[in-house]
Design an enzyme around this catalytic site. Structure first.
Site, PDB file in Angstrom:
ATOM      1  N   GLU A 114       0.748  -1.421   0.029  1.00  0.00           N
ATOM      2  CA  GLU A 114       0.033  -0.149   0.088  1.00  0.00           C
ATOM      3  C   GLU A 114       0.980   1.211  -0.037  1.00  0.00           C
ATOM      4  O   GLU A 114       2.090   1.161   0.540  1.00  0.00           O
ATOM      5  CB  GLU A 114      -1.066   0.017   1.291  1.00  0.00           C
ATOM      6  CG  GLU A 114      -0.051  -0.348   2.630  1.00  0.00           C
ATOM      7  CD  GLU A 114      -1.375  -0.526   3.584  1.00  0.00           C
ATOM      8  OE1 GLU A 114      -2.166   0.371   3.936  1.00  0.00           O
ATOM      9  OE2 GLU A 114      -1.238  -1.701   4.166  1.00  0.00           O
TER      10      GLU A 114
ATOM     11  N   LYS B 120       2.813   4.721   0.859  1.00  0.00           N
ATOM     12  CA  LYS B 120       2.904   5.333   2.160  1.00  0.00           C
ATOM     13  C   LYS B 120       2.790   6.723   2.394  1.00  0.00           C
ATOM     14  O   LYS B 120       3.577   7.511   1.423  1.00  0.00           O
ATOM     15  CB  LYS B 120       4.588   5.058   2.441  1.00  0.00           C
ATOM     16  CG  LYS B 120       4.995   5.568   3.875  1.00  0.00           C
ATOM     17  CD  LYS B 120       6.427   5.231   4.311  1.00  0.00           C
ATOM     18  CE  LYS B 120       6.992   5.878   5.545  1.00  0.00           C
ATOM     19  NZ  LYS B 120       6.616   7.270   5.730  1.00  0.00           N
TER      20      LYS B 120
END
Length: 350
Positions: A35, A37
Site C-alpha cells: 500500500e 506510504k
C-alpha cells in the site's frame, strides 16, 4: 505506535523477505499486502462502545498530543460506528492534498502570514491549533490502515481489515495489492513510482506488510519496528533551477542561516522558491555563487536543500557570496562560532 524500518532498493526488499521466511522457518513466499506510504501525520483514534472518545498524534511513540477536538473536525471521520468491538483503537495518516496545499498557501500569503513549507507541515500545524474552528477551516483528509488494539477480532488479514474499516465508514486507500512473488512486489513499487506525481496527495514510498495476521503475530516486533512490515522509500526528488539571491535568517539563538532564493520550480508536487543552505561553510564547500544553476534535493517531507552547482552552465557573471558582518535584524556585530561552524549575533536573546 512504532516506526517502520526503511529499505531503499530491491536487495533490501529481498533481505526483508528472506528474514521473515527464516524466522517462520518456511521456503514459501509469504503473501504480502502493498500500500502507498502517505506522507502525512500519523494519528490514533479510540472508540469505546462505538463512540469516538480520544484522538492523538503519534508523539514519541508512547505519548502523543491530545487532538480529540481537532480530529473531530475532519470530514468523513466517524463519530460513531455500528457493530464495532467494545474497545477499538484505529491508526492512520492525516494529510493535505497537493492542490489544497497550494490554495492554503495562497490564503496564508494574502493574509500576510508565512507560507507552509510542505503539505505535511501544514497538516501537522492544523492539528495543533488551539481553536478547533481553525482546524475546521483547513482541508484535512485521512486514510486509516491499521488497528492498535481491539477487544475482539474481526479480521484475519490486512486486506480484510481495510475492507472492515471501510464498512465501518472510515476512508481507506483504494490503491493496494496483494503480491505473491518478489517480482509482483517490485512491479507494484515501479507502478506507483511512475504515477506518484499524478496522485492528489504526497506519497514517499510503499509499505509492505505480511498479509496474514497470525503470521504477523508470530513475527512480532524488534525494538522500535515490526518484523512483519517495512517501508520501501522512493528515491529523493532532484530538480535544477537558478539561484537568484541568498538571504539570511536570524534564529532565536542568534544563529544566522543563509537561505537560497530560487527561481520557482515544482518539485515533488510543491512549488519551491526557497531552500536551506545550512551554513556559510556549506556555501564555500559547494562553491555556490549567486546566479548559478543549482540542483535541489528533496526527500519525503524534508525542506529542499541545494546539493550541487551545475558548473557546466556557469557564465562567469555569477557573484561570490560574502559572509555578513552585521546582523540583518539588529545591526549588531556577528561572530563565527567555531564549535558549531555557525555565524552568530552578539546581541544574544535581545
Amino acid at each position: 505506535m512504532l516506526s517502520l524500518a526503511n529499505c531503499f532498493d530491491s536487495k533490501d526488499v529481498t533481505d526483508f523477505i528472506d528474514r521473515t521466511k527464516k524466522f517462520l522457518n518456511t521456503q514459501d513466499f509469504l503473501e504480502i499486502y502493498c500500500e502507498p506510504k502517505i506522507d502525512g501525520v500519523s494519528f490514533s483514534v479510540t472508540y469505546v462502545d462505538g463512540k469516538l472518545i480520544n484522538g492523538a498524534t503519534r508523539g514519541d511513540g508512547y505519548i502523543g498530543e491530545n487532538i480529540t477536538a481537532n480530529i473531530k473536525t475532519i470530514r468523513n471521520l466517524p463519530y460513531k460506528i455500528n457493530n464495532a468491538p467494545e474497545f477499538l483503537e484505529i491508526r492512520g495518516e492525516i494529510f493535505i492534498e497537493k492542490n489544497d496545499f497550494l490554495l492554503l498557501n495562497t490564503q496564508q500569503e494574502s493574509q500576510g502570514k508565512a507560507a507552509f513549507a510542505n503539505p505535511r507541515n501544514s497538516a501537522a500545524g492544523s492539528l495543533r491549533q488551539l481553536d478547533p474552528n481553525t482546524t475546521l477551516s483547513r482541508p484535512l483528509k485521512y486514510f486509516v490502515y491499521a488497528i492498535g488494539y481491539s477487544s475482539s477480532k474481526f479480521a484475519n488479514t490486512q486486506k480484510e481489515l481495510l475492507q472492515k474499516l471501510s464498512d465501518f465508514g472510515f476512508q481507506t486507500n483504494p490503491i493496494g495489492e496483494i503480491t505473491n512473488s518478489l517480482q509482483e512486489l517490485i512491479d507494484f513499487y515501479q507502478k506507483l513510482l511512475l504515477i506518484r506525481e499524478q496522485l492528489g496527495y504526497e506519497i514517499d514510498g510503499i509499505v509492505y506488510k505480511i498479509n496474514n495476521f497470525q503470521l504477523q503475530d508470530r513475527l512480532g516486533f524488534i525494538a522500535r519496528s515490526p518484523r512483519f512490515a517495512i517501508a520501501h522509500k522512493f528515491p529523493a526528488t532532484i530538480a535544477e533551477t537558478k539561484l537568484l539571491n541568498i538571504s539570511v535568517q536570524v534564529g532565536r539563538t542568534g544563529a544566522i542561516t543563509p537561505v537560497a532564493e530560487l527561481a520557482p520550480i515544482k518539485i515533488g508536487g510543491v512549488t519551491v522558491s526557497k531552500a536551506t543552505l545550512h551554513n556559510f561553510d556549506e556555501i564555500k564547500r559547494l562553491d555556490i555563487r549567486i546566479g548559478d544553476n543549482v540542483f535541489l534535493h528533496r526527500a519525503g517531507d524534508v525542506i529542499p536543500k541545494v546539493t550541487q552547482v551545475n558548473l557546466s552552465r556557469r557564465t562567469g557573471e555569477e557573484q561570490m557570496v560574502l559572509v555578513p558582518t552585521k546582523c540583518p535584524s539588529c545591526d549588531s556585530t556577528l561572530h563565527i562560532d567555531p564549535d558549531n561552524v555557525v555565524v552568530r549575533c552578539d546581541n544574544g536573546l535581545n
